[in-house]
Design a protein around this motif. Structure first.
Motif, PDB file in Angstrom:
ATOM      1  N   TYR A 168     -43.365-109.805 -18.147  1.00  0.00           N
ATOM      2  CA  TYR A 168     -43.915-108.818 -19.166  1.00  0.00           C
ATOM      3  C   TYR A 168     -43.176-108.142 -19.849  1.00  0.00           C
ATOM      4  CZ  TYR A 168     -41.391-105.202 -16.343  1.00  0.00           C
ATOM      5  OH  TYR A 168     -40.337-104.346 -15.704  1.00  0.00           O
ATOM      6  N   ARG A 169     -44.013-107.200 -20.847  1.00  0.00           N
ATOM      7  CA  ARG A 169     -43.413-106.381 -21.720  1.00  0.00           C
ATOM      8  C   ARG A 169     -44.104-105.180 -22.238  1.00  0.00           C
ATOM      9  NH1 ARG A 169     -43.363-109.255 -27.789  1.00  0.00           N
ATOM     10  NH2 ARG A 169     -45.603-109.729 -27.635  1.00  0.00           N
ATOM     11  N   ARG A 170     -43.605-104.197 -22.633  1.00  0.00           N
ATOM     12  CA  ARG A 170     -44.429-103.027 -23.029  1.00  0.00           C
ATOM     13  C   ARG A 170     -44.832-103.374 -24.518  1.00  0.00           C
ATOM     14  NH1 ARG A 170     -44.036 -97.421 -21.925  1.00  0.00           N
ATOM     15  NH2 ARG A 170     -45.470 -97.439 -23.564  1.00  0.00           N
ATOM     16  N   VAL A 171     -46.144-103.088 -24.572  1.00  0.00           N
ATOM     17  CA  VAL A 171     -46.648-103.299 -26.188  1.00  0.00           C
ATOM     18  C   VAL A 171     -47.444-102.115 -26.525  1.00  0.00           C
ATOM     19  CG1 VAL A 171     -46.746-105.687 -25.669  1.00  0.00           C
ATOM     20  CG2 VAL A 171     -48.797-104.241 -25.065  1.00  0.00           C
ATOM     21  N   SER A 172     -47.775-102.284 -27.757  1.00  0.00           N
ATOM     22  CA  SER A 172     -48.592-100.988 -28.388  1.00  0.00           C
ATOM     23  C   SER A 172     -50.315-101.045 -27.840  1.00  0.00           C
ATOM     24  CB  SER A 172     -48.668-101.044 -29.994  1.00  0.00           C
ATOM     25  OG  SER A 172     -49.481-100.008 -30.498  1.00  0.00           O
ATOM     26  N   ASN A 220     -52.327-118.273 -21.207  1.00  0.00           N
ATOM     27  CA  ASN A 220     -52.714-117.008 -21.714  1.00  0.00           C
ATOM     28  C   ASN A 220     -52.207-115.662 -21.254  1.00  0.00           C
ATOM     29  OD1 ASN A 220     -54.755-118.432 -22.891  1.00  0.00           O
ATOM     30  ND2 ASN A 220     -56.332-118.223 -21.755  1.00  0.00           N
ATOM     31  N   SER A 221     -51.799-114.757 -21.948  1.00  0.00           N
ATOM     32  CA  SER A 221     -51.344-113.551 -21.763  1.00  0.00           C
ATOM     33  C   SER A 221     -52.351-112.712 -21.494  1.00  0.00           C
ATOM     34  CB  SER A 221     -50.330-112.950 -22.525  1.00  0.00           C
ATOM     35  OG  SER A 221     -50.692-112.727 -23.793  1.00  0.00           O
ATOM     36  N   LEU A 222     -52.221-111.343 -20.919  1.00  0.00           N
ATOM     37  CA  LEU A 222     -53.331-110.339 -20.531  1.00  0.00           C
ATOM     38  C   LEU A 222     -52.439-108.917 -20.963  1.00  0.00           C
ATOM     39  CD1 LEU A 222     -55.964-109.318 -19.468  1.00  0.00           C
ATOM     40  CD2 LEU A 222     -54.803-109.396 -17.234  1.00  0.00           C
ATOM     41  N   ILE A 223     -53.326-108.088 -21.807  1.00  0.00           N
ATOM     42  CA  ILE A 223     -52.769-106.806 -22.108  1.00  0.00           C
ATOM     43  C   ILE A 223     -53.461-105.939 -21.088  1.00  0.00           C
ATOM     44  CG2 ILE A 223     -52.615-104.863 -23.821  1.00  0.00           C
ATOM     45  CD1 ILE A 223     -51.111-107.528 -24.450  1.00  0.00           C
ATOM     46  N   ILE A 224     -52.743-105.071 -20.104  1.00  0.00           N
ATOM     47  CA  ILE A 224     -53.231-104.234 -19.455  1.00  0.00           C
ATOM     48  C   ILE A 224     -52.715-102.706 -19.572  1.00  0.00           C
ATOM     49  CG2 ILE A 224     -53.655-105.945 -17.523  1.00  0.00           C
ATOM     50  CD1 ILE A 224     -50.912-103.205 -17.114  1.00  0.00           C
ATOM     51  N   PHE A 283     -49.291-102.753 -21.203  1.00  0.00           N
ATOM     52  CA  PHE A 283     -47.987-103.933 -20.739  1.00  0.00           C
ATOM     53  C   PHE A 283     -48.804-105.424 -21.374  1.00  0.00           C
ATOM     54  CE2 PHE A 283     -46.944-100.442 -18.364  1.00  0.00           C
ATOM     55  CZ  PHE A 283     -45.238-100.519 -18.412  1.00  0.00           C
ATOM     56  N   GLU A 284     -48.060-106.115 -21.847  1.00  0.00           N
ATOM     57  CA  GLU A 284     -48.398-107.532 -21.724  1.00  0.00           C
ATOM     58  C   GLU A 284     -48.057-108.405 -20.747  1.00  0.00           C
ATOM     59  OE1 GLU A 284     -48.591-111.251 -25.102  1.00  0.00           O
ATOM     60  OE2 GLU A 284     -47.089-109.740 -25.313  1.00  0.00           O
ATOM     61  N   HIS A 328     -43.571-103.746 -10.343  1.00  0.00           N
ATOM     62  CA  HIS A 328     -44.728-104.471  -9.637  1.00  0.00           C
ATOM     63  C   HIS A 328     -46.061-103.971 -10.150  1.00  0.00           C
ATOM     64  CE1 HIS A 328     -47.384-106.516  -6.559  1.00  0.00           C
ATOM     65  NE2 HIS A 328     -48.120-105.156  -6.816  1.00  0.00           N
ATOM     66  N   PHE A 329     -46.906-105.038 -10.573  1.00  0.00           N
ATOM     67  CA  PHE A 329     -48.156-104.528 -11.130  1.00  0.00           C
ATOM     68  C   PHE A 329     -49.270-104.888  -9.984  1.00  0.00           C
ATOM     69  CE2 PHE A 329     -45.495-105.520 -14.683  1.00  0.00           C
ATOM     70  CZ  PHE A 329     -45.664-104.615 -15.433  1.00  0.00           C
TER      71      PHE A 329
END
Length: 224
Positions: free
Chosen positions: A121-125, A68-72, A54-55, A98-99
């Motif tokens: 947030y959004r789903r990412v590769s 800034n965004s974060l990929i988790i 997720f971003e 919730h994260f």
């Protein structure tokens, strides 16, 4: 475009990447590093979301560290707390999305004193280094395969295994990203097929040598 969600990141319980409901035991060893999160029940989906990426971007100017965004990576479950209100301590109660971030991850996007912040947030590769990791534990009558460091969509929905004496066998999900079978696998080189929730699949041929042992980890072909 990021999906706006007035949900919260909880930084009150900081799980430092050991164990967890996905079965990774050590998320750094399995390729996920420290940018990880436990998901509420609504997102965790009984372990089906383990390994997904997720971003996340902070959405509260007072506490955000810039734009800034974060990929988790999803590596754990944040259990509900019905004894507390969903807006006051029970952040992981259904139906809240919730994260619960690790401390190092939280500090990349928000100030520690904030504790909780709303996010986009959004789903990412998922982008991974190296191949998919396969670890077999159990005994000669019951095999448990941990699948980790999965690139692409990250969310594994199917695993198959084949030996030179054993045909392709579909494994069942035991829990999280641990997959089980009682097919006889010892003394054979092993190949694996992995399928992710977007329909993509990859085959790792003879990734385990004939003399493999329980507890060993080998890497196969990853998704792009």
């Amino acid at each position: 475009m990021l999906v706006i969600e007035e949900e919260l990141i909880n930084n009150n319980e900081l799980v430092m990447n050991a164990g967890g409901a996905c079965g990774y035991e050590d998320v750094t060893k399995h390729g996920y590093g420290l940018d990880t999160a436990a998901l509420s029940k609504a997102l965790f989906k009984e372990g089906a979301t383990c390994g997904a990426c997720f971003e996340i971007k902070c959405n509260q100017k007072k506490w955000c560290k810039g734009s800034n965004s974060l990929i988790i990576t999803a590596t754990d479950h944040c259990p509900p707390n019905p004894q507390q209100d969903s807006n006051n301590g029970g952040w992981c109660n259904p139906p809240r999305e919730h994260f619960d971030l690790s401390k190092p991850a939280f500090l990349k996007i928000a100030e520690y004193k904030a504790g909780i912040v709303p996010v986009y947030y959004r789903r990412v590769s998922c982008k991974r280094k190296g191949g998919i990791k396969f670890t077999i534990t159990g005994n000669p009558y019951f095999y448990l395969v941990t699948v980790s460091n999965v690139g692409g969509y990250g969310q594994v929905v199917g695993v198959q295994v084949k030996g030179n004496k054993t045909p392709w066998t579909t494994l069942g999900r035991n829990w999280g990203q641990k997959w089980e079978t009682n097919a006889k696998l010892q003394g054979q080189p092993l190949s694996f097929k992995v399928k992710t929730s977007d329909g993509s699949s990859t085959t790792s041929s003879n990734v385990f040598p004939k003399n493999w042992q329980f507890g060993q980890t080998y890497e196969g072909r990853n998704f792009s």
